[in-house]
Enzyme design. Sequence first.
Site, PDB file in Angstrom:
ATOM      1  CB  THR A   6      -0.841   0.093   1.198  1.00  0.00           C
ATOM      2  OG1 THR A   6      -0.014   0.084   2.559  1.00  0.00           O
ATOM      3  CG2 THR A   6      -1.635  -1.078   1.243  1.00  0.00           C
ATOM      4  CG  ASP A   7       1.395   5.897  -0.826  1.00  0.00           C
ATOM      5  OD1 ASP A   7       2.324   6.094   0.042  1.00  0.00           O
ATOM      6  OD2 ASP A   7       1.261   6.846  -1.799  1.00  0.00           O
ATOM      7  CD1 TRP A   8       5.028   4.889   4.987  1.00  0.00           C
ATOM      8  CD2 TRP A   8       4.820   3.638   3.438  1.00  0.00           C
ATOM      9  NE1 TRP A   8       6.198   3.960   5.100  1.00  0.00           N
ATOM     10  CE2 TRP A   8       6.017   3.225   3.782  1.00  0.00           C
ATOM     11  CE3 TRP A   8       4.400   3.164   2.003  1.00  0.00           C
ATOM     12  CZ2 TRP A   8       6.789   2.269   3.109  1.00  0.00           C
ATOM     13  CZ3 TRP A   8       5.156   2.145   1.445  1.00  0.00           C
ATOM     14  CH2 TRP A   8       6.533   1.666   2.094  1.00  0.00           C
ATOM     15  N   GLY A   9      -0.688   4.285   4.574  1.00  0.00           N
ATOM     16  CA  GLY A   9      -1.709   4.634   5.203  1.00  0.00           C
ATOM     17  C   GLY A   9      -2.947   4.603   4.174  1.00  0.00           C
TER      18      GLY A   9
END
Length: 745
Positions: A228-231
Amino acid sequence: MNPQEILKQMTLEEKAAFCSGRDFWHTKAIERLGVPGVMMCDGPHGLRKQEGEGDHLGINKSIETVCYPSAAALASSFDREVMRQLGEALGQECQAENVAMLLGPGLNIKRSPLCGRNFEYFSEDPYVAGEMGAAYVQALQSKGIAACAKHFACNDQETLRMSGSSNLDERTLREIYLPAFEAVVKKGKTRSLMCAYNAINGVFCAENKMLLTDILREEWQSDAFVVTDWGAVKDRAKGVASGLDLEMPGGPNATGEEILQAVKDGTLDEKDLDQAVLRLLKFVQDCVQQRQPDARIDRDACRALARKLAAECAVLMKNDGALPLQENQSVAFIGEFAEKPRYQGAGSSHINVPHPVSACETAKGIPYVRGYDSHSEQTDAVLLTQAVEMAKSVEIPVIFAGLPEVFETEGADRDHMRLPDNQNELIAAIAAVNPNTVVVLHGGSPVELPWLSLVNALLCVYLGGEQVGAATVDLLYGKVNPSGHLAETWPLRLQDNPSFLNFPGEEGVVTYAEGIFVGYRYYDKKEMPVNFCFGHGLSYTKFEYSDLRLEKASITDQETVTATVTVKNAGDRPGKAVVQLYVRDKESMVRRPFRELKAFEKVALQPGESREVSFALDKRAFAYWEPKCHDFYVESGEFVIEIGESSRDIRCQQTLQVEGTTLLSFAVTENTTIGQLLKHPKGRVIIGQMIGSSAMAHEDQTDSMGEGSERMMQSMMMGIPLGALVSYGRLTPEKLKALIASLNS
Ligand code: BGC
């Protein structure tokens, strides 16, 4: 490490937990099974390794290291060799720093000049982005370091980047927003992709099965894992079921509990979880196998490389003769960026550079005045007057201008396309007193150039990395011959940009209403005046193109054809040409761009030297995405193969006949037109017969009315829906029914 064996020994709890990171930058270790945790870091035009507290905004400290040109600059090199050298240097550095994966390249499309992260993206053109990205990934991975192509997909703006939806049609997705990822997957063999925060047509990328499974794994046959992108995680279990493997960042809240519960209550198939775990274990296994614990990094050599690459990326946009500068000319450097260069953008890609190199310190002894304050947009009368006075006193004033750092950052889009007023005023004032004014521009994306006609020369260095000042001096004085070309159009003004009315969208939805007409595909189709077109770039020498020939005059879309052209350095300095090959479909049933870039090559030539350059063109060079068959499709007909120095400077062309071998199959209804039926395998046979008989019936009439009316009749006929043939008495309702049934059978 044997991933299959380890998977068998893992408990359900271990598997669920393994799908999220240990902390900001590491995967979890499973000590009892001998699986180590590995580190990933931001980049991708340098190494942002954080040893202390992690963050994804570029705030906390990272190690001191070398900052190379950012993607917007790199793309302008049009040079896969530049990407190779960069990828290898970074791979080596990652090995020396025990980093297993570098988060990049960024492959989103420069849809609007306003996107705050444009400096991290290559181009408005997916082919350029894909080729440059794939070369980088291959090189990085050749050193045993995983690349992570991001942000998959349609993350083309920063406004509401974490919650918005990019809404677009299938053809636009396939022709513009996915091909760069496709190239990096198929050609670059990227070991990982980072899914974007945003949704596509309402489905978040982190749980988008169409994207992560149907397209990535099934259609493109990739075994890369997806982080995932962060968050960016929304529904964790749905993510796993859709093809998402790793959640980042990890930490106390990323426990895998949701996954565990979903398997227990039967809403997530354990087989899907096993797939994710297996992909991650294979990634860790690769890292372990390819680890080079003895690798060392020579940062001085990296700095020299950063200088060389920055010079390859700069684009000489205009030159009425002031450049190159001569050693005996009196020159002044004006503008704060001559002393403190803008060399990278803000946010997660921010590299900690001990000492960025300025033009002032490189070209010692050249008089300098500040000219403007980069932290303000207001003109400072004292700075302006000093600058104008200095410009009057020298032969050539060189102004260092560009976007201040606060204008270009992750997390925020620009709200206009202008330089700060004080810089525009400074340039106009200096150009008014000295006709030899040269401007050096810094920034990650186009700006409006209200003073363009007043200045003698313009050199765009984009965000050229920490050595940009030194590289600029090399270029200004002709030690290096500029060879960059624009990987994006520079429009006259923001309002001209095709996304203008639909950027950044409203209520969290951005509609890509311009469709496939992004960048030059739009400006060139409309023949709009622009400041600089796609592919444009000057040199201190000149190139001639001749003898374009095609290996065959006609092909089917299952064959490839080789186009060969001779390029010659017709000037008196060594230089590098960017040979660009465009394809133009002469006639089409669907809307198509006027021409599209399908191949390019950078060629170094000594004065007087000629070289032959060959390009192989396959089906994709002629195809468009046809939603009726959900595939790339070639319409039979004539295509023009063009060689140019830019999208608007075509030097030679040849025509090629291409026969499409796919027939479209789609459901026929009463509303299907005769024209549409011509694309249908059975329909075209039947329609062929009908056209034949009806043309005969009208023969007398068209004879007397001439050719124009025949065309008119034909086109009227193409628009007739099948149902209307009953009203015209050409079919009975029963016959129509039977016809439709047989076409659909
Ligand atoms: C960015 C990514 C980056 C990640 C980790 C995110 O905010 O969108 O590009 O790799 O943070 O720092």
